[in-house]
Scaffold this motif. Structure first.
Motif, mmCIF file in Angstrom:
data_model
loop_
_atom_site.group_PDB
_atom_site.id
_atom_site.type_symbol
_atom_site.label_atom_id
_atom_site.label_comp_id
_atom_site.label_asym_id
_atom_site.label_seq_id
_atom_site.Cartn_x
_atom_site.Cartn_y
_atom_site.Cartn_z
ATOM 1 N N ASP A 36 -13.531 -3.209 -30.089
ATOM 2 C CA ASP A 36 -13.469 -4.315 -29.133
ATOM 3 C C ASP A 36 -12.149 -5.075 -29.185
ATOM 4 O O ASP A 36 -12.037 -6.191 -28.681
ATOM 5 N N TYR A 37 -11.124 -4.470 -29.787
ATOM 6 C CA TYR A 37 -9.853 -5.171 -29.967
ATOM 7 C C TYR A 37 -9.145 -5.385 -28.627
ATOM 8 O O TYR A 37 -9.057 -4.467 -27.793
ATOM 9 N N VAL A 38 -8.619 -6.585 -28.431
ATOM 10 C CA VAL A 38 -7.826 -6.922 -27.246
ATOM 11 C C VAL A 38 -6.513 -7.534 -27.716
ATOM 12 O O VAL A 38 -6.516 -8.527 -28.456
ATOM 13 N N PRO A 39 -5.358 -6.964 -27.345
ATOM 14 C CA PRO A 39 -4.081 -7.522 -27.794
ATOM 15 C C PRO A 39 -3.852 -8.927 -27.255
ATOM 16 O O PRO A 39 -4.227 -9.250 -26.126
ATOM 17 N N ASN A 40 -3.233 -9.753 -28.074
ATOM 18 C CA ASN A 40 -2.790 -11.080 -27.650
ATOM 19 C C ASN A 40 -1.346 -10.947 -27.181
ATOM 20 O O ASN A 40 -0.403 -11.086 -27.965
ATOM 21 N N TRP A 41 -1.168 -10.678 -25.907
ATOM 22 C CA TRP A 41 0.163 -10.384 -25.388
ATOM 23 C C TRP A 41 1.106 -11.566 -25.538
ATOM 24 O O TRP A 41 2.306 -11.391 -25.734
ATOM 25 N N GLN A 42 0.583 -12.773 -25.457
ATOM 26 C CA GLN A 42 1.434 -13.956 -25.556
ATOM 27 C C GLN A 42 1.998 -14.137 -26.964
ATOM 28 O O GLN A 42 3.024 -14.785 -27.146
ATOM 29 N N ASP A 43 1.331 -13.553 -27.961
ATOM 30 C CA ASP A 43 1.772 -13.709 -29.355
ATOM 31 C C ASP A 43 2.269 -12.379 -29.923
ATOM 32 O O ASP A 43 2.215 -12.146 -31.122
ATOM 33 N N GLY A 44 2.737 -11.507 -29.046
ATOM 34 C CA GLY A 44 3.213 -10.203 -29.495
ATOM 35 C C GLY A 44 4.529 -10.293 -30.250
ATOM 36 O O GLY A 44 5.269 -11.282 -30.155
ATOM 37 N N PRO A 45 4.871 -9.273 -31.027
ATOM 38 C CA PRO A 45 6.125 -9.260 -31.784
ATOM 39 C C PRO A 45 7.319 -8.902 -30.916
ATOM 40 O O PRO A 45 7.163 -8.487 -29.768
ATOM 41 N N ARG A 46 8.492 -9.078 -31.462
ATOM 42 C CA ARG A 46 9.704 -8.589 -30.802
ATOM 43 C C ARG A 46 9.736 -7.065 -30.846
ATOM 44 O O ARG A 46 9.059 -6.440 -31.655
ATOM 45 N N LYS A 47 10.574 -6.469 -29.988
ATOM 46 C CA LYS A 47 10.747 -5.015 -30.003
ATOM 47 C C LYS A 47 11.843 -4.586 -30.967
ATOM 48 O O LYS A 47 12.279 -3.433 -30.936
ATOM 49 N N ALA A 48 12.283 -5.493 -31.816
ATOM 50 C CA ALA A 48 13.278 -5.171 -32.843
ATOM 51 C C ALA A 48 13.176 -6.230 -33.922
ATOM 52 O O ALA A 48 12.623 -7.310 -33.702
ATOM 53 N N LYS A 49 13.702 -5.926 -35.080
ATOM 54 C CA LYS A 49 13.720 -6.895 -36.165
ATOM 55 C C LYS A 49 14.777 -7.968 -35.891
ATOM 56 O O LYS A 49 15.766 -7.726 -35.185
ATOM 57 N N TYR A 50 14.545 -9.144 -36.455
ATOM 58 C CA TYR A 50 15.417 -10.288 -36.192
ATOM 59 C C TYR A 50 15.837 -10.892 -37.521
ATOM 60 O O TYR A 50 15.015 -11.344 -38.314
ATOM 61 N N HIS A 51 17.149 -10.869 -37.780
ATOM 62 C CA HIS A 51 17.706 -11.408 -39.016
ATOM 63 C C HIS A 51 18.644 -12.562 -38.665
ATOM 64 O O HIS A 51 19.849 -12.358 -38.479
ATOM 65 N N PRO A 52 18.133 -13.798 -38.537
ATOM 66 C CA PRO A 52 18.987 -14.919 -38.124
ATOM 67 C C PRO A 52 20.108 -15.161 -39.124
ATOM 68 O O PRO A 52 19.917 -15.100 -40.340
ATOM 69 N N GLY A 53 21.283 -15.403 -38.580
ATOM 70 C CA GLY A 53 22.427 -15.712 -39.417
ATOM 71 C C GLY A 53 23.191 -14.519 -39.921
ATOM 72 O O GLY A 53 24.248 -14.672 -40.553
ATOM 73 N N ALA A 54 22.692 -13.311 -39.665
ATOM 74 C CA ALA A 54 23.394 -12.116 -40.139
ATOM 75 C C ALA A 54 24.671 -11.912 -39.335
ATOM 76 O O ALA A 54 24.657 -11.989 -38.106
#
Length: 528
Positions: free
Chosen positions: A23-41
């Protein structure tokens, strides 16, 4: 018998017995990015990479005498990454996929890439571990697909750690340059839950096969290692091995001559400290996914013997079946870059009014066969067998066939039009399978592979299928055919239809090829 056998059985039966959580339904509004995010790199842009004349798809799929052991440099590495996983354009067309209404909105835009990906999610993370021979300071870099840049995550030569993690008998050259491919599971499981391990391991194969085709066309070699000390590499990248698996390492031969003796990795603990920051506020875990990651990484250092997979090789074609000759395959004389940038999913655009020609079908079948050997530490054993449901192909009667890669012809399995069977056993509404010229189905003896090399073999099975799919996608683009690939079908019905009950073959994916409707309503914006 490990957990991978149980998971494989659940995948095969999921069309009849839904996998948990049903019965799983994705929470599209809280989905992840399509890539990793390293702030400040910090990082640096990769150079432009002109594509040379003569680097055709034919040469990429069928290199004469095997790939030449050429050498990578920063320009060729840049080109391979851009053409495989980098963003190449925005596409917005009227088609039958379920995300059509969202595509006009920029945050949900569909960005094209050279490699295929289940659900367009692209969960493979590409890390370049560079030693002293590269023209950049040694360290660990993350390939930022949206910017086509390398983000520095660690400074210092840790290439010896990767070399030691690979161990004795690893494929590829002696080098200090490595591409390490990880998969952050949440990037896919937020949508596909327990099914996601099945999908992401195919994504790995699609990416690696793109590299193999791209490199071979230029006289370079890409040989992936799937067996290594995964826990050690996860520690180096600073990731939780339960949440992000390390699926492959690709040693690359660099232009600068390597020293005769390469040092081992540092003895002190060294790790990437600049962690990825997750966008989702809630990250879920799924029992089947956790268990598959644990099962397939448990014996990651136990590299199979060179002949270990021979008992799991694809069965030879039954020569008692009626033979149907195919003409020589249409030449794949498009350059690899053009074919990759033309590649796309057809999503309901097939039109049977113009049949596929027999030489186009032959080209796609030969490409699929070439993609069924992943190379590297998996050897040269052909694991995948290929079937073709023919709807509308000039000179080939409708029916189901098995492909004979040695003779490059077909053997008839069953007569009659397969369209009604194909559509009845397809779960989604984004394709009319009867309108495709042909539906190609690769099978692998999954249980035999797992018996031969253990649970980690599940990654190999699906990587092989992903490589086959990428080969067909790219070949179809080169011969001006539309193509679509899908996992939403009743696997057991295909076993029954093809008479595979006693062979151990698992149909794992369907690949549709055909001509598309003329003058489509389409928008394409090419970045490069």
């Amino acid at each position: 018998m490990g957990y991978a056998h149980e998971y494989a059985a659940a995948i095969m039966h999921r069309g009849r017995v839904p996998m948990d959580p049903a019965d799983y339904v994705p929470n599209w509004q809280d989905g992840p990015r399509k890539a990793k995010y390293h702030p400040g790199a910090d990082g640096f842009p990769l150079p432009d990479a002109p594509y040379p004349a003569g680097a055709t798809l034919d040469r990429g799929l069928f290199p004469e005498g095997g790939p030449v052991q050429g050498e990578f440099d920063l320009t060729s590495l840049s080109g391979m990454l851009r053409d495989s996983y980098g963003l190449t354009g925005r596409r917005l067309g009227v088609q039958a996929n379920t995300d059509l209404n969202a595509l006009p909105f920029y945050p949900l835009a569909n960005w094209s890439r050279g490699s295929a990906s289940g659900g367009g999610l692209y969960p493979v993370g590409i890390h370049w571990v560079s030693g002293p021979s590269a023209p950049v300071p040694p360290g660990v870099h993350y390939y930022s697909t949206r910017h086509h840049t390398m983000q520095r995550l660690l400074t210092g030569d840790v290439s010896g750690r990767v070399r030691d993690a690979l161990g004795e008998g690893a494929p590829g050259p002696e080098t200090d340059q490595y591409l390490v491919l990880s998969i952050k599971f949440w990037q896919n499981s937020f949508k596909y839950n327990s099914f996601s391990f099945h999908a992401v391991s195919m994504d790995l194969g699609a990416c690696v096969q793109t590299w193999r085709m791209w490199a071979a066309a230029r006289g370079l070699a890409v040989e992936p290692a799937l067996w290594f000390d995964e826990e050690r590499l996860a520690a180096l990248l600073g990731v939780d091995p339960a949440q992000e698996g390390i699926f492959a390492v690709v040693p690359i031969k660099w232009t600068r001559k390597q020293p005769s003796s390469l040092p081992s990795g540092p003895t002190a603990s060294v790790s990437v400290r600049r962690a990825d920051v997750e966008r989702s506020r809630t990250v879920l875990t799924f029992d089947a996914l956790l268990r598959m990651q644990a099962a397939t990484s448990a014996d990651a250092t136990a590299r199979p013997a060179p002949d270990a997979l021979r008992p799991a090789a694809a069965h030879p074609v039954d020569e008692r079946l009626p033979q149907v000759a195919l003409p020589p395959a249409r030449p794949l004389d498009a350059d690899v870059r053009t074919a990759l940038r033309t590649r796309r999913s057809s999503f309901g655009r097939f039109d049977a009014q113009k049949p596929v020609t027999a030489d186009q079908l032959a080209a796609c079948l030969a490409a699929a066969s070439a993609g069924s050997r992943l190379g590297g530490d998996t050897g040269d054993v052909r694991l995948a067998r290929l079937y073709a449901f023919v709807n509308h192909v000039e000179g080939v009667e409708p029916g189901s066939y098995v492909y004979d890669p040695g003779r490059r012809n077909l053997r008839r399995v069953k007569e009659g039009r397969p369209g009604e069977f194909l559509q009845r056993n397809y779960f989604l509404s984004n394709y009319n399978l009867e309108q495709a010229g042909s539906v190609l189905v690769p099978t692998v003896r999954t249980t035999a592979v797992l018996d031969a090399v253990g649970d980690r073999g599940y990654r190999l099975v699906n990587a092989t299928i992903g490589a086959v799919a990428q080969s067909v996608y790219t070949a179809a683009a080169a011969v001006d055919l539309g193509c679509g690939v899908a996992l939403g079908f009743d696997n057991i019905s295909y076993i029954e239809e093809l008479g595979l009950e006693g062979t151990g073959e698992a149909p794992l994916l369907i690949m549709m090829i055909g001509n598309e409707r003329p003058a489509p309503a389409d928008f394409r914006y090419e970045i490069v």
